[in-house]
Design an enzyme around this catalytic site. Structure first.
Site, PDB file in Angstrom:
ATOM      1  N   SER A 129      27.497   8.799 -30.419  1.00 39.48           N
ATOM      2  CA  SER A 129      28.752   8.190 -30.831  1.00 39.48           C
ATOM      3  C   SER A 129      28.515   7.267 -32.016  1.00 39.48           C
ATOM      4  CB  SER A 129      29.351   7.407 -29.678  1.00 39.48           C
ATOM      5  OG  SER A 129      28.408   6.479 -29.217  1.00 39.48           O
ATOM      6  N   GLU A 131      21.439  -6.038 -21.522  1.00 35.38           N
ATOM      7  CA  GLU A 131      22.558  -5.098 -21.444  1.00 35.38           C
ATOM      8  C   GLU A 131      23.890  -5.842 -21.458  1.00 35.38           C
ATOM      9  OE1 GLU A 131      21.412  -1.577 -18.479  1.00 35.38           O
ATOM     10  OE2 GLU A 131      21.505  -3.526 -17.503  1.00 35.38           O
ATOM     11  N   GLY A 133      27.950  -2.982 -18.233  1.00 36.58           N
ATOM     12  CA  GLY A 133      27.124  -1.774 -18.127  1.00 36.58           C
ATOM     13  C   GLY A 133      25.702  -2.114 -17.740  1.00 36.58           C
ATOM     14  N   ASP A 189      23.499  -0.830 -15.745  1.00 34.39           N
ATOM     15  CA  ASP A 189      22.777   0.231 -15.023  1.00 34.39           C
ATOM     16  C   ASP A 189      21.263   0.034 -15.089  1.00 34.39           C
ATOM     17  OD1 ASP A 189      23.464   1.102 -17.872  1.00 34.39           O
ATOM     18  OD2 ASP A 189      21.800   2.423 -17.362  1.00 34.39           O
ATOM     19  N   SER A 208      19.372  -5.456 -33.511  1.00 30.82           N
ATOM     20  CA  SER A 208      19.159  -4.001 -33.562  1.00 30.82           C
ATOM     21  C   SER A 208      19.967  -3.244 -34.610  1.00 30.82           C
ATOM     22  CB  SER A 208      19.401  -3.399 -32.179  1.00 30.82           C
ATOM     23  OG  SER A 208      20.687  -3.730 -31.715  1.00 30.82           O
TER      24      SER A 208
HETATM   25  C1  LIG Z   1      21.300   2.604 -29.913  1.00 33.04           C
HETATM   26  C2  LIG Z   1      21.434   1.142 -30.125  1.00 33.04           C
HETATM   27  C3  LIG Z   1      21.015   0.222 -29.149  1.00 33.04           C
HETATM   28  C4  LIG Z   1      20.449   0.664 -27.818  1.00 33.04           C
HETATM   29  O1  LIG Z   1      19.241   1.361 -27.997  1.00 33.04           O
HETATM   30  P1  LIG Z   1      18.614   2.255 -26.843  1.00 33.04           P
HETATM   31  O2  LIG Z   1      17.389   2.818 -27.417  1.00 33.04           O
HETATM   32  O3  LIG Z   1      19.629   3.297 -26.472  1.00 33.04           O
HETATM   33  O4  LIG Z   1      18.378   1.344 -25.680  1.00 33.04           O
HETATM   34  C5  LIG Z   1      21.095  -1.121 -29.432  1.00 33.04           C
HETATM   35  N1  LIG Z   1      21.614  -1.554 -30.605  1.00 33.04           N
HETATM   36  C6  LIG Z   1      22.039  -0.714 -31.554  1.00 33.04           C
HETATM   37  C7  LIG Z   1      22.573  -1.274 -32.815  1.00 33.04           C
HETATM   38  C8  LIG Z   1      21.955   0.668 -31.354  1.00 33.04           C
HETATM   39  O5  LIG Z   1      22.376   1.505 -32.302  1.00 33.04           O
END
Ligand SMILES: *Cc1c(COP(=O)(O)O)cnc(C)c1O
Length: 320
Positions: A78, A204, A208, A210, A306
């Site tokens: 997504s 998390e 969510g 999990d 991230s």
């Molecule tokens: C995908 C994503 C996450 C989560 O990463 P996972 O490897 O699925 O745990 C966190 N922050 C951003 C910006 C992402 O794109």
């Protein structure tokens, strides 16, 4: 099942070198003074395509053999994984098909198409994206790259924490945004190798949790798609590989509310002049909450920021 190791992270780092950005590690005197710790922010919002996911995708696609390169890569996502696979495929000169929900953020759909990928849309509420993607993969002979549960993806994601720890030296704590667990498990591999004493925490969205439930239960717990502004962490369950590493190497999992995410987003904007997407704020929000409760005072705290891909209209709405 063979779990990836820190050696795989080292190999991934060599493959992405010169292709991925070595993102900056920023500090903030304001954050340090306000929360009483020394923060080190690994800014993957400044990574190519705006999130760490480029690392895992580029590493995975780099390992394709000649036949795989010719047919190309396919992914369902997504958001950021879609752009990561699309951009990596373009850089490596191979075709890419991305299966995305019709209601994915407009900016993410446009960016994925902008990187030259063919986008196939599906209805999140009535169609099974995995079955659809696997069908397309078989039909066209393309290699499916999942967003998190793949050894090469995990190893690639681990390079961000490797860079961080090589730059800062040992940290007391490392907070990581957690969806399906690719970033958290990869980061944990690097942390265990480079800073064995460092506490490693996945974070998390409250709605969510999990991952937290899975850690407590000792097996993967599946939940319904959570309602949260952290759209990159709306995963329903951890992967086999990611959970295998998380249960072994991660100290704990925390959750934060959407309101806490907005506060962190505001801090990044006002004080650090950074646009960070809601999911990218998970780790910092949890670090602040812990410090407000007295945990981690005076310590060296690593935070993986991230990603920064957020539709600007949506961003303004959240901050208003
Ligand atoms: C995908 C994503 C996450 C989560 O990463 P996972 O490897 O699925 O745990 C966190 N922050 C951003 C910006 C992402 O794109």
């Amino acid at each position: 099942m063979q779990l990836p190791t820190y050696d795989d992270v080292i190999a991934a780092a060599a493959r992405i070198e010169g292709h991925a950005h070595r993102t900056p590690v920023l500090q903030s005197a304001t954050a340090d003074a306000r929360w009483g710790a020394q923060f080190f922010f690994k800014c993957e919002n400044f990574q190519r395509m705006g999130a760490f996911k480029f690392r895992g995708a580029f590493n995975a696609l780099s390992k394709f053999d000649a036949a795989q390169r010719k047919a190309g890569a396919i992914a369902f996502s997504s958001g950021n994984h879609a752009q990561a696979v699309a951009l990596s495929a373009r850089m490596l000169g191979m075709p890419a098909v991305i299966v995305m929900p019709q209601d994915a953020p407009a900016a993410k759909l446009a960016a994925t198409r902008g990187y030259g990928a063919e986008v196939v849309l599906y209805d999140r509420f009535t169609e099974d994206r995995e079955a659809l993607t696997k069908g397309l993969a078989a039909e066209r002979g393309m290699t499916l790259i999942p967003p998190y549960d793949h050894p090469d993806v995990i190893a690639g994601q681990g390079t961000a924490a490797k860079e961080l720890l090589e730059e800062t030296g040992p940290l007391d704590r490392l907070y990581i945004c957690l969806g399906g667990g690719g970033l958290t498990s990869g980061s944990a591999l690097s942390a265990r190798a480079l800073a064995p004493q460092c506490k490693v925490y996945g974070v998390e969205p409250e709605a969510g949790n999990d991952g937290l439930q899975s850690l407590r239960a000792g097996h993967i717990v599946r939940i319904a798609t959570p309602k949260t502004i952290a759209d990159g962490a709306q995963t329903q369950y951890l992967g086999e590989y990611t959970f295998g590493i998380i249960r072994r190497d991660v100290d704990d999992i925390f959750t934060v509310s959407d309101a806490q995410l907005v506060e962190a987003m505001r801090f990044f904007a006002e004080r650090m002049k950074m646009v960070v997407e809601p999911t990218g704020c998970l780790a910092f929000a949890a670090a602040c909450a812990a410090l407000e409760g007295g945990a981690g005072k005076g310590e060296r705290v690593g935070v993986i920021v991230s990603g920064g891909n957020v539709d600007l209209a949506r961003y303004a709405e959240l901050l208003a």
